[in-house]
Design an enzyme around this catalytic site. Structure first.
Site, PDB file in Angstrom:
ATOM      1  N   SER A  76       0.797  -1.225   0.000  1.00 49.86           N
ATOM      2  CA  SER A  76       0.000   0.000   0.000  1.00 49.86           C
ATOM      3  C   SER A  76       0.831   1.277   0.000  1.00 49.86           C
ATOM      4  CB  SER A  76      -0.944   0.019   1.203  1.00 49.86           C
ATOM      5  OG  SER A  76      -0.243   0.186   2.408  1.00 49.86           O
ATOM      6  N   LYS A 131       0.525   4.776   6.750  1.00 52.33           N
ATOM      7  CA  LYS A 131       0.039   5.573   5.617  1.00 52.33           C
ATOM      8  C   LYS A 131       0.683   6.962   5.692  1.00 52.33           C
ATOM      9  CE  LYS A 131      -3.013   2.314   4.623  1.00 52.33           C
ATOM     10  NZ  LYS A 131      -2.800   1.398   3.468  1.00 52.33           N
TER      11      LYS A 131
END
Length: 265
Positions: A76, A131
């Site tokens: 990701s 993230k």
């Protein structure tokens, strides 16, 4: 990993308690019972407690309040972070927090736009995710046509060519690699036209107080704030600062030395 942190805290507390109780109560009794000429032998459990408590306490302190290693398990955050990267996370960048509960007891700054953060997502509170912070409290973030806007201003993009992945990241080969011009924090992102996430990943969001909007750099293969909502400040774990090792099990179990010491932009 919550389970590892829990075990470390429990072992530190147990060995410390054994050492303390022995020093306050049992050691004196052993000396009195041994007499003048006979050596007072410590029980094995006390010997082990005295040997391991300082080590466990040091590891717990460093891991909780200074820096903690994490391993990247997914794609990701590609191309910034690769599967198999071991990263170092600054645990005091956003304030000091107690182990296990993650409750802050000392303020020491807040995340800035562009920071790569480790956190526990609201819908998976026992897992650690990573993230990039795109929206701060009060910001309005938009994502349309593979482009991010912050407070109505579209971030600039520059194409860098076709991405070539390796190891477990080889499936991202063929994606377009771009530089996303976040002010003061430019970084690479990936996008691809055949992603199933594009239709449901678009929208506009206004970040509430005490929360952040986070996204993965692999924009079409990231489960982030576009899907599960805003990240509460209380769920932050620390700021990712560098890669200290890369070990990809799929790549003939090789260490990628080119990743060692890589700063995380």
């Amino acid at each position: 990993m919550v389970w590892f942190e829990t075990i470390l805290v429990a072992l530190t507390a147990l060995t410390g308690l054994i050492w303390l109780l022995d020093k306050l109560f049992f050691a004196k009794r052993r000396l009195a019972a041994a007499g003048v000429l006979e050596e007072a032998r410590e029980p094995v459990v006390v010997d082990y407690a005295k040997a391991f408590f300082p080590i466990l306490a040091l590891v717990l302190g460093l891991r909780s309040f200074v820096g903690e290693p994490f391993r990247i398990p997914s794609s990701s955050m590609m191309p910034t972070l690769l599967i198999g990267d071991f990263i170092l996370v600054n645990k005091f960048a956003y304030g000091l927090r107690w182990p296990i509960t993650n409750k802050k007891f000392l303020d020491n700054g807040e995340p800035e736009r562009g920071d790569v953060v480790v956190f526990r997502p609201p819908h998976h509170p026992r897992e650690d995710w990573i993230k990039r912070v795109v929206g701060l409290p009060g910001d309005t973030v938009g994502y349309h046509d593979n482009k991010v806007t912050v407070n109505g201003k579209e971030l600039p993009y520059r194409a860098e060519g076709v991405y070539q992945g390796t190891g477990q990241g080889a499936r991202e080969t063929g994606a377009t690699k771009l530089t996303e011009g976040m002010p003061g924090r430019p970084h690479f992102v990936l996008e691809r036209e055949d992603s199933p996430f594009i239709p449901q990943g678009e929208g506009d969001w206004t970040v509430p107080a005490g929360h952040y909007f986070v996204m993965g750099d692999n924009r079409d293969n990231s489960e982030d704030s576009r899907f599960w909502g805003f990240l509460p400040e209380a769920n932050l774990r620390g700021k990712a600062i560098l890669v200290w090792m890369n070990f990809d099990w799929s790549a003939d179990r090789k260490v990628d030395v080119s990743r060692l010491g890589t700063r995380i932009p």
